[in-house]
Enzyme design. Sequence first.
Site, PDB file in Angstrom:
ATOM      1  N   HIS A 100      -0.724  11.443  48.343  1.00 40.53           N
ATOM      2  CA  HIS A 100      -1.432  12.037  49.485  1.00 40.53           C
ATOM      3  C   HIS A 100      -2.757  12.658  49.062  1.00 40.53           C
ATOM      4  O   HIS A 100      -3.281  13.529  49.752  1.00 40.53           O
ATOM      5  CB  HIS A 100      -0.542  13.076  50.178  1.00 40.53           C
ATOM      6  CG  HIS A 100       0.664  12.457  50.819  1.00 40.53           C
ATOM      7  ND1 HIS A 100       0.590  11.618  51.904  1.00 40.53           N
ATOM      8  CD2 HIS A 100       1.977  12.510  50.490  1.00 40.53           C
ATOM      9  CE1 HIS A 100       1.794  11.196  52.229  1.00 40.53           C
ATOM     10  NE2 HIS A 100       2.661  11.728  51.377  1.00 40.53           N
ATOM     11  N   LYS A 142       2.303  26.217  31.725  1.00 42.97           N
ATOM     12  CA  LYS A 142       2.356  26.489  30.270  1.00 42.97           C
ATOM     13  C   LYS A 142       1.236  25.746  29.572  1.00 42.97           C
ATOM     14  O   LYS A 142       0.513  26.303  28.743  1.00 42.97           O
ATOM     15  CB  LYS A 142       3.681  26.004  29.658  1.00 42.97           C
ATOM     16  CG  LYS A 142       4.919  26.829  29.733  1.00 42.97           C
ATOM     17  CD  LYS A 142       4.896  28.174  29.133  1.00 42.97           C
ATOM     18  CE  LYS A 142       4.215  29.154  30.006  1.00 42.97           C
ATOM     19  NZ  LYS A 142       4.972  29.940  30.925  1.00 42.97           N
ATOM     20  N   CYS A 152      -4.956  45.934  29.552  1.00 42.02           N
ATOM     21  CA  CYS A 152      -5.393  47.110  28.785  1.00 42.02           C
ATOM     22  C   CYS A 152      -4.195  47.876  28.204  1.00 42.02           C
ATOM     23  O   CYS A 152      -3.124  47.919  28.797  1.00 42.02           O
ATOM     24  CB  CYS A 152      -6.155  48.059  29.685  1.00 42.02           C
ATOM     25  SG  CYS A 152      -7.553  47.304  30.491  1.00 42.02           S
ATOM     26  N   ARG A 205      -0.758  41.819  24.316  1.00 42.55           N
ATOM     27  CA  ARG A 205      -0.945  41.888  25.758  1.00 42.55           C
ATOM     28  C   ARG A 205      -2.243  41.265  26.223  1.00 42.55           C
ATOM     29  O   ARG A 205      -2.431  41.018  27.404  1.00 42.55           O
ATOM     30  CB  ARG A 205      -0.892  43.349  26.208  1.00 42.55           C
ATOM     31  CG  ARG A 205       0.472  43.990  25.996  1.00 42.55           C
ATOM     32  CD  ARG A 205       0.383  45.481  26.090  1.00 42.55           C
ATOM     33  NE  ARG A 205      -0.269  45.907  27.312  1.00 42.55           N
ATOM     34  CZ  ARG A 205       0.328  46.056  28.474  1.00 42.55           C
ATOM     35  NH1 ARG A 205       1.613  45.840  28.559  1.00 42.55           N
ATOM     36  NH2 ARG A 205      -0.331  46.429  29.532  1.00 42.55           N
ATOM     37  N   GLU A 222      -2.304  27.172  30.325  1.00 36.01           N
ATOM     38  CA  GLU A 222      -2.501  28.518  29.760  1.00 36.01           C
ATOM     39  C   GLU A 222      -2.956  28.497  28.310  1.00 36.01           C
ATOM     40  O   GLU A 222      -3.806  29.281  27.919  1.00 36.01           O
ATOM     41  CB  GLU A 222      -1.160  29.274  29.758  1.00 36.01           C
ATOM     42  CG  GLU A 222      -0.837  30.039  30.993  1.00 36.01           C
ATOM     43  CD  GLU A 222       0.420  30.873  30.802  1.00 36.01           C
ATOM     44  OE1 GLU A 222       1.497  30.286  30.635  1.00 36.01           O
ATOM     45  OE2 GLU A 222       0.312  32.107  30.819  1.00 36.01           O
ATOM     46  N   TRP A 236      -9.120  44.971  28.610  1.00 39.95           N
ATOM     47  CA  TRP A 236      -9.193  43.611  29.150  1.00 39.95           C
ATOM     48  C   TRP A 236     -10.146  43.713  30.341  1.00 39.95           C
ATOM     49  O   TRP A 236      -9.849  44.383  31.332  1.00 39.95           O
ATOM     50  CB  TRP A 236      -7.803  43.181  29.598  1.00 39.95           C
ATOM     51  CG  TRP A 236      -7.681  41.768  30.039  1.00 39.95           C
ATOM     52  CD1 TRP A 236      -7.574  40.645  29.245  1.00 39.95           C
ATOM     53  CD2 TRP A 236      -7.632  41.288  31.388  1.00 39.95           C
ATOM     54  NE1 TRP A 236      -7.463  39.525  30.019  1.00 39.95           N
ATOM     55  CE2 TRP A 236      -7.488  39.877  31.334  1.00 39.95           C
ATOM     56  CE3 TRP A 236      -7.690  41.903  32.641  1.00 39.95           C
ATOM     57  CZ2 TRP A 236      -7.408  39.087  32.472  1.00 39.95           C
ATOM     58  CZ3 TRP A 236      -7.610  41.115  33.774  1.00 39.95           C
ATOM     59  CH2 TRP A 236      -7.463  39.726  33.684  1.00 39.95           C
ATOM     60  N   LYS A 264      -0.734  39.702  28.992  1.00 38.53           N
ATOM     61  CA  LYS A 264       0.722  39.594  29.116  1.00 38.53           C
ATOM     62  C   LYS A 264       1.231  40.275  30.381  1.00 38.53           C
ATOM     63  O   LYS A 264       2.143  39.794  31.030  1.00 38.53           O
ATOM     64  CB  LYS A 264       1.374  40.220  27.878  1.00 38.53           C
ATOM     65  CG  LYS A 264       2.878  40.100  27.841  1.00 38.53           C
ATOM     66  CD  LYS A 264       3.300  38.648  27.671  1.00 38.53           C
ATOM     67  CE  LYS A 264       4.812  38.470  27.726  1.00 38.53           C
ATOM     68  NZ  LYS A 264       5.146  37.058  28.019  1.00 38.53           N
ATOM     69  N   ASN A 268      -6.166  52.754  32.162  1.00 34.13           N
ATOM     70  CA  ASN A 268      -5.615  51.455  32.603  1.00 34.13           C
ATOM     71  C   ASN A 268      -5.525  51.495  34.118  1.00 34.13           C
ATOM     72  O   ASN A 268      -5.147  52.529  34.684  1.00 34.13           O
ATOM     73  CB  ASN A 268      -4.195  51.239  32.063  1.00 34.13           C
ATOM     74  CG  ASN A 268      -4.184  50.863  30.604  1.00 34.13           C
ATOM     75  OD1 ASN A 268      -5.234  50.794  29.960  1.00 34.13           O
ATOM     76  ND2 ASN A 268      -2.994  50.633  30.075  1.00 34.13           N
ATOM     77  N   GLY A 269      -5.796  50.369  34.755  1.00 36.70           N
ATOM     78  CA  GLY A 269      -5.708  50.309  36.212  1.00 36.70           C
ATOM     79  C   GLY A 269      -7.075  50.021  36.796  1.00 36.70           C
ATOM     80  O   GLY A 269      -8.000  49.618  36.086  1.00 36.70           O
ATOM     81  N   GLU A 309       6.076  24.574  36.208  1.00 33.03           N
ATOM     82  CA  GLU A 309       6.100  25.514  35.085  1.00 33.03           C
ATOM     83  C   GLU A 309       5.556  24.842  33.820  1.00 33.03           C
ATOM     84  O   GLU A 309       4.801  25.451  33.053  1.00 33.03           O
ATOM     85  CB  GLU A 309       7.522  26.056  34.869  1.00 33.03           C
ATOM     86  CG  GLU A 309       7.708  26.961  33.659  1.00 33.03           C
ATOM     87  CD  GLU A 309       6.773  28.156  33.596  1.00 33.03           C
ATOM     88  OE1 GLU A 309       6.065  28.448  34.572  1.00 33.03           O
ATOM     89  OE2 GLU A 309       6.725  28.791  32.528  1.00 33.03           O
TER      90      GLU A 309
HETATM   91  C1  AGP Z   1       3.288  33.126  32.191  1.00 32.61           C
HETATM   92  O1  AGP Z   1       3.189  32.338  31.071  1.00 32.61           O
HETATM   93  C2  AGP Z   1       2.118  33.936  32.477  1.00 32.61           C
HETATM   94  N1  AGP Z   1       1.783  34.773  31.391  1.00 32.61           N
HETATM   95  C3  AGP Z   1       2.075  34.588  33.838  1.00 32.61           C
HETATM   96  O2  AGP Z   1       2.059  33.587  34.797  1.00 32.61           O
HETATM   97  C4  AGP Z   1       3.201  35.594  34.188  1.00 32.61           C
HETATM   98  O3  AGP Z   1       4.401  34.916  34.362  1.00 32.61           O
HETATM   99  C5  AGP Z   1       2.803  36.364  35.458  1.00 32.61           C
HETATM  100  O4  AGP Z   1       1.627  37.072  35.219  1.00 32.61           O
HETATM  101  C6  AGP Z   1       3.895  37.291  35.927  1.00 32.61           C
HETATM  102  O5  AGP Z   1       4.178  38.255  34.968  1.00 32.61           O
HETATM  103  P1  AGP Z   1       5.475  39.159  35.084  1.00 32.61           P
HETATM  104  O6  AGP Z   1       6.645  38.253  34.896  1.00 32.61           O
HETATM  105  O7  AGP Z   1       5.340  40.156  33.980  1.00 32.61           O
HETATM  106  O8  AGP Z   1       5.463  39.771  36.429  1.00 32.61           O
END
Ligand code: AGP
Length: 611
Positions: free
Chosen positions: A507, A488, A2, A27, A491, A72, A606, A96-97, A484
């Site tokens: 396994h 990616k 948000c 975001r 996502e 959001w 974000k 927000n929150g 990682e």
């Molecule tokens: C990464 O591509 C993601 N958007 C997500 O995993 C992100 O790294 C995670 O939410 C942590 O965010 P931060 O680095 O702002 O704490």
Amino acid sequence: MCGIVGFVGRRNAAPVLLEGLRRLEYRGYDSAGLALLDGGAFTLVRRKGRVAALEDAARGKAGKVGIGHTRWATHGAPSERNAHPHIYGKFAVVHNGIIENYRALKKECEESGETFASDTDSEVIAHLLAKYDEGDFLDSVRHAVAGLRGSYALAILCEGRPDELIAARKGSPLIVGERDGEWYVASDIPALAGKGMKLCPLSDGEIAVLKRGGAAFFDIEGKRIEKEWAEYDTETSAPQLCGYPHFMRKEIDEIPASIAQTAAEFLKKPANQSLCEVLCHTEYVQIVACGTAYHSGLAAKCAIEALARIPAEACIASEYRYRDPVVSKSTLVVAVSQSGETADTLAAARLAKERGAYLIAVANVPHSSLTALADHVIPTAAGTEIGVAATKSYNAQLIALYLLALSLRAAKSGARDVSSSGLASQCERDGEDARLLETLRALPALCGEAIAASRKTKEWARRFCSAKSIYFIGRGCDHAAAVEGSLKLKEISYLPSEGYPAGELKHGTLALIGRDTPVVAVMTDRALAEKTMNSVHEAISRGADAYLVTSLSEYAERKEFAASILVPACERLFSPAVSVIPLQLLAYETALACGNDPDKPRNLAKSVTVE
Ligand code: AGP
């Protein structure tokens, strides 16, 4: 997640709010709204979907005071009725929150005959404001927030107060801005871009009263407090595409500069004696983080253990506080976060501090809740990252953590000044340390070469976009890059994917491997290469096509691989910074091949400011 924007000025507020909301679009959000005050009653405009739809609906709406929001969804589906602002009685609020006790508060309100217009937790705040309203706006806010459990950043308007906005914060970021006698409030700096903007971040428990004539700050008891303002040239905080089709692609090209800058800032910082003391006495390192930042922690764990011979652990921040972690005064806790606002990481960091650990923050946003909490900050200098899928910030985190690993190594070997500039001189004295530091300094160039070597990912993506699922495997440090790469891909392509230690495949997961499940092996450690090849052969034997990202030229031409990418070789402990690049580009190209917008993945935000 948000976003909040508020404005009190001499101009029409709607265009200012809309511009701010547009700057927060990256975001992630699913509805947007604004409320304006023009002397009389509120003008409320809300829309499900994009800010562009809100803009059409808000055309011609007047009011020099206003609040805006991108939502959001957490409580209640994405819809117009659940979009903020929420109005009850004389009050309009954006939030927000998460209000953890909203059910109990809502029940109380309903029992006294009030009806609710949305399914959100936030609407209860407007009801509380009305409940405590005795004619003093600030008092209503103070009493309302005193009853809230959870986290909030709030911007509030009150009918009958056409030149006033109140903002309050606890656990969710909020910044007040001033330029040319007009007042702004926003949840993030990019919303306030523009030359000459003075900014003042609110701390937890603080309330700002913004009027056309000036701003005043109060604590929760209503006592006036003085705040410091800083001038930011926030023009630089609103990045442009500069001819790139997407921010994610641009940000991958910015990796070499991001890591070079991060290393330069680390090494030029003056020595910090208390940090040196802490590093010398560290017996255990815990790295707490989420998502991509957690994956940088996995790579850092390998580097810290190998270089400093200190036990290290990468901890998923959302699990940390529920496992009653063992922390002592000799535990160094490193919280890694691009945004510095991730609720789970903040909660883990707070707990670690409460238990006596020294807290280092590795953060990309300089004025964040995490940097305020930390005993010491190692900034990553990646610059604002717009793509929801983190790329350059990950590589910058790696470099910051590798430098920390070198500092711990120097501390272990008895050096007195092991922080920052002291590290550089220490490394000059020791042959092996000097070699390691030189390797780190060479990484920007190697990353540049890796970007150039990754052109083939477009071809891989054409094949991957119809796959059933995709597996990424690696051993040792390569495992960190593999997980990682998998994150990616899932996502932004929405394809099912997992990252595994190569040896784990047999396994259980091998049961899922077949013709339509490509396997990507990351292989940069010669000592482990034949072991990883065993896993590759197991997958190929089950019908899978195997793809390879490697720095070992003798494997790049091996016939068993459907395709391979050769990245430049570097010190094995630092290799994830290089080998992850083809995987980032593979995710980007696959998202495009699947017809997705890589900058705005569905359901994701974000900065994740809720637990
Ligand atoms: C990464 O591509 C993601 N958007 C997500 O995993 C992100 O790294 C995670 O939410 C942590 O965010 P931060 O680095 O702002 O704490």
